[in-house]
Design a protein around this motif. Structure first.
Motif, PDB file in Angstrom:
ATOM      1  N   GLY A 101       0.869  -1.313   0.286  1.00  0.00           N
ATOM      2  CA  GLY A 101       0.292  -0.110   0.361  1.00  0.00           C
ATOM      3  C   GLY A 101       0.842   1.590   0.032  1.00  0.00           C
ATOM      4  O   GLY A 101       0.615   2.784  -0.158  1.00  0.00           O
ATOM      5  N   ALA A 102       2.461   1.364   0.544  1.00  0.00           N
ATOM      6  CA  ALA A 102       2.862   2.728   0.757  1.00  0.00           C
ATOM      7  C   ALA A 102       3.271   2.681  -0.405  1.00  0.00           C
ATOM      8  O   ALA A 102       3.094   4.026  -0.774  1.00  0.00           O
ATOM      9  CB  ALA A 102       4.155   2.241   1.881  1.00  0.00           C
ATOM     10  N   ARG A 144      -9.055  10.012   6.237  1.00  0.00           N
ATOM     11  CA  ARG A 144      -9.952  10.451   5.313  1.00  0.00           C
ATOM     12  C   ARG A 144      -9.133   9.957   4.247  1.00  0.00           C
ATOM     13  O   ARG A 144      -9.120  10.155   2.894  1.00  0.00           O
ATOM     14  CB  ARG A 144     -11.045  11.148   5.466  1.00  0.00           C
ATOM     15  CG  ARG A 144     -11.811  10.729   4.596  1.00  0.00           C
ATOM     16  CD  ARG A 144     -13.483  12.392   4.877  1.00  0.00           C
ATOM     17  NE  ARG A 144     -14.002  11.055   6.371  1.00  0.00           N
ATOM     18  CZ  ARG A 144     -14.301  12.807   7.490  1.00  0.00           C
ATOM     19  NH1 ARG A 144     -13.462  14.006   7.188  1.00  0.00           N
ATOM     20  NH2 ARG A 144     -14.278  11.293   8.946  1.00  0.00           N
ATOM     21  N   GLU A 145      -8.275  11.010   4.072  1.00  0.00           N
ATOM     22  CA  GLU A 145      -7.397  10.976   2.701  1.00  0.00           C
ATOM     23  C   GLU A 145      -6.744  10.635   2.705  1.00  0.00           C
ATOM     24  O   GLU A 145      -6.051  10.354   1.801  1.00  0.00           O
ATOM     25  CB  GLU A 145      -7.057  12.916   3.553  1.00  0.00           C
ATOM     26  CG  GLU A 145      -7.564  14.394   2.961  1.00  0.00           C
ATOM     27  CD  GLU A 145      -7.503  15.525   2.771  1.00  0.00           C
ATOM     28  OE1 GLU A 145      -6.104  15.928   2.949  1.00  0.00           O
ATOM     29  OE2 GLU A 145      -8.025  16.558   3.562  1.00  0.00           O
ATOM     30  N   LEU A 146      -5.990   9.876   4.064  1.00  0.00           N
ATOM     31  CA  LEU A 146      -4.794   9.149   3.314  1.00  0.00           C
ATOM     32  C   LEU A 146      -5.373   8.257   2.819  1.00  0.00           C
ATOM     33  O   LEU A 146      -4.766   7.050   2.145  1.00  0.00           O
ATOM     34  CB  LEU A 146      -4.652   8.597   4.861  1.00  0.00           C
ATOM     35  CG  LEU A 146      -3.091   7.765   5.230  1.00  0.00           C
ATOM     36  CD1 LEU A 146      -1.933   8.775   4.242  1.00  0.00           C
ATOM     37  CD2 LEU A 146      -2.868   7.633   6.192  1.00  0.00           C
ATOM     38  N   GLY A 147      -6.925   7.580   3.259  1.00  0.00           N
ATOM     39  CA  GLY A 147      -7.532   6.339   2.709  1.00  0.00           C
ATOM     40  C   GLY A 147      -7.018   6.206   1.645  1.00  0.00           C
ATOM     41  O   GLY A 147      -7.310   5.535   1.067  1.00  0.00           O
ATOM     42  N   ALA A 148      -7.818   7.749   1.044  1.00  0.00           N
ATOM     43  CA  ALA A 148      -7.685   7.982  -0.284  1.00  0.00           C
ATOM     44  C   ALA A 148      -6.976   7.517  -0.819  1.00  0.00           C
ATOM     45  O   ALA A 148      -6.312   7.129  -2.573  1.00  0.00           O
ATOM     46  CB  ALA A 148      -8.177   9.121  -0.546  1.00  0.00           C
ATOM     47  N   LEU A 149      -5.964   7.953  -0.579  1.00  0.00           N
ATOM     48  CA  LEU A 149      -4.079   7.714  -1.230  1.00  0.00           C
ATOM     49  C   LEU A 149      -3.464   6.157  -1.159  1.00  0.00           C
ATOM     50  O   LEU A 149      -2.918   5.414  -2.094  1.00  0.00           O
ATOM     51  CB  LEU A 149      -3.279   8.863  -1.098  1.00  0.00           C
ATOM     52  CG  LEU A 149      -3.398   9.972  -0.867  1.00  0.00           C
ATOM     53  CD1 LEU A 149      -1.969  10.746  -0.039  1.00  0.00           C
ATOM     54  CD2 LEU A 149      -3.697  10.101  -2.035  1.00  0.00           C
ATOM     55  N   THR A 151      -5.436   3.138  -0.506  1.00  0.00           N
ATOM     56  CA  THR A 151      -6.536   2.090  -0.985  1.00  0.00           C
ATOM     57  C   THR A 151      -7.982   2.606  -1.080  1.00  0.00           C
ATOM     58  O   THR A 151      -7.816   3.847  -1.927  1.00  0.00           O
ATOM     59  CB  THR A 151      -6.981   1.626   0.781  1.00  0.00           C
ATOM     60  OG1 THR A 151      -7.532   0.067  -0.019  1.00  0.00           O
ATOM     61  CG2 THR A 151      -7.935   2.025   1.497  1.00  0.00           C
ATOM     62  N   ASN A 152      -9.064   1.332  -1.951  1.00  0.00           N
ATOM     63  CA  ASN A 152     -10.153   2.336  -2.894  1.00  0.00           C
ATOM     64  C   ASN A 152     -10.735   2.833  -1.736  1.00  0.00           C
ATOM     65  O   ASN A 152     -10.531   2.436  -0.641  1.00  0.00           O
ATOM     66  CB  ASN A 152     -10.169   1.169  -3.474  1.00  0.00           C
ATOM     67  CG  ASN A 152     -11.256  -0.306  -2.505  1.00  0.00           C
ATOM     68  OD1 ASN A 152     -12.101   0.059  -1.572  1.00  0.00           O
ATOM     69  ND2 ASN A 152     -10.058  -1.083  -2.379  1.00  0.00           N
ATOM     70  N   ARG A 153     -12.050   2.886  -2.408  1.00  0.00           N
ATOM     71  CA  ARG A 153     -12.837   4.136  -1.598  1.00  0.00           C
ATOM     72  C   ARG A 153     -13.436   3.262  -0.103  1.00  0.00           C
ATOM     73  O   ARG A 153     -13.991   3.749   0.717  1.00  0.00           O
ATOM     74  CB  ARG A 153     -13.604   5.320  -2.647  1.00  0.00           C
ATOM     75  CG  ARG A 153     -14.411   4.241  -3.421  1.00  0.00           C
ATOM     76  CD  ARG A 153     -15.297   5.257  -4.968  1.00  0.00           C
ATOM     77  NE  ARG A 153     -15.868   4.325  -5.215  1.00  0.00           N
ATOM     78  CZ  ARG A 153     -17.495   4.064  -5.194  1.00  0.00           C
ATOM     79  NH1 ARG A 153     -18.056   4.297  -4.438  1.00  0.00           N
ATOM     80  NH2 ARG A 153     -17.813   3.667  -6.059  1.00  0.00           N
TER      81      ARG A 153
END
Length: 226
Positions: A101-102, A144-149, A151-153
């Motif tokens: 993921g990174a 929230r913003e990190l998750g968008a970078l 992984t999927n929504r």
């Protein structure tokens, strides 16, 4: 006209849901506190329909309980619920970074990374200063913003819901604890550095520190309740 009216109502519905969610997160609406659609409508000076829809939305997010005869009340999360939230998000985040993921953050636009880093800086500063109100807002935006970078929504949305619920559980208990500052994680900036540098192992280690801190705090709550 009908289309315009629908848009206005939906916007109002979202605004009311957001305002009430903020009230719960701030600890001004406490677990178990009851209210009706009429009370909320009068409080905000709006009609009952968007209020009812907003409350149903929040109930769907697990923040409110609905009672057909008594209206709504803020959901009471238990320590066991909190522990389950932490364990669930830990498993998901570990899976994201084990799958690389990174490095997926690398193609993100410069603006997105700048925004995430800004949230990280503000959240970390608030955690170090013990400013719980500021921390909650920036922490949620950061993840929230990190998750968008990374992984999927769908996964990002689920993780956001878990984090909101965990804050709802934690806020009133942290505010009642004179030593609450000892339990606030402030590794946001280091996590951004690890992710933008492609260091999945480092990112997983930082997230593990956050989760371990939360679980140890939950154990402390249980010991003090005995």
């Amino acid at each position: 006209m009908p289309a315009s009216g629908a848009v206005t109502r939906n916007t109002l519905r979202q605004q009311i849901a957001g305002a009430l969610r903020d009230e719960v997160l701030a600890g001004r609406l406490l677990p178990g506190q009851e209210f009706t659609v009429k009370q909320i409508a009068e409080q905000y000076g709006v009609s009952a329909t968007p209020v009812r829809e907003a409350l149903v939305d929040l109930a769907g997010q697990g923040l409110l309980d609905s009672n057909q005869h008594r209206g709504f009340q803020v959901h009471r999360f238990s320590v066991e619920d909190f522990r389950g939230m932490i364990e669930a998000r830990s498993l998901i985040m570990d899976g994201i970074f084990r799958e690389g993921g990174a490095p997926r953050a690398q193609p993100a636009t410069g603006a997105a990374l700048v925004s995430v880093r800004r949230r990280a800086e503000e959240a970390a500063r608030a955690a170090r200063c013990g400013d719980l109100t500021v921390l909650i807002g920036y922490d949620l935006r950061f993840w929230r913003e990190l998750g968008a970078l990374v992984t999927n929504r769908y996964i990002a949305g689920f993780l956001d819901r878990l984090r909101v619920q965990s804050w709802v559980f934690a806020v009133p208990r942290l505010r009642a604890d004179p030593e609450f500052g000892d339990w606030l994680w402030s590794g946001h900036e280091q996590l951004v550095d690890a992710i933008t540098g492609g260091d999945a192992t480092g990112a997983r280690a930082l997230i593990a520190v956050d989760d371990d801190l939360a679980l140890r705090w939950a154990e402390r709550l249980e010991r003090r309740a005995e």
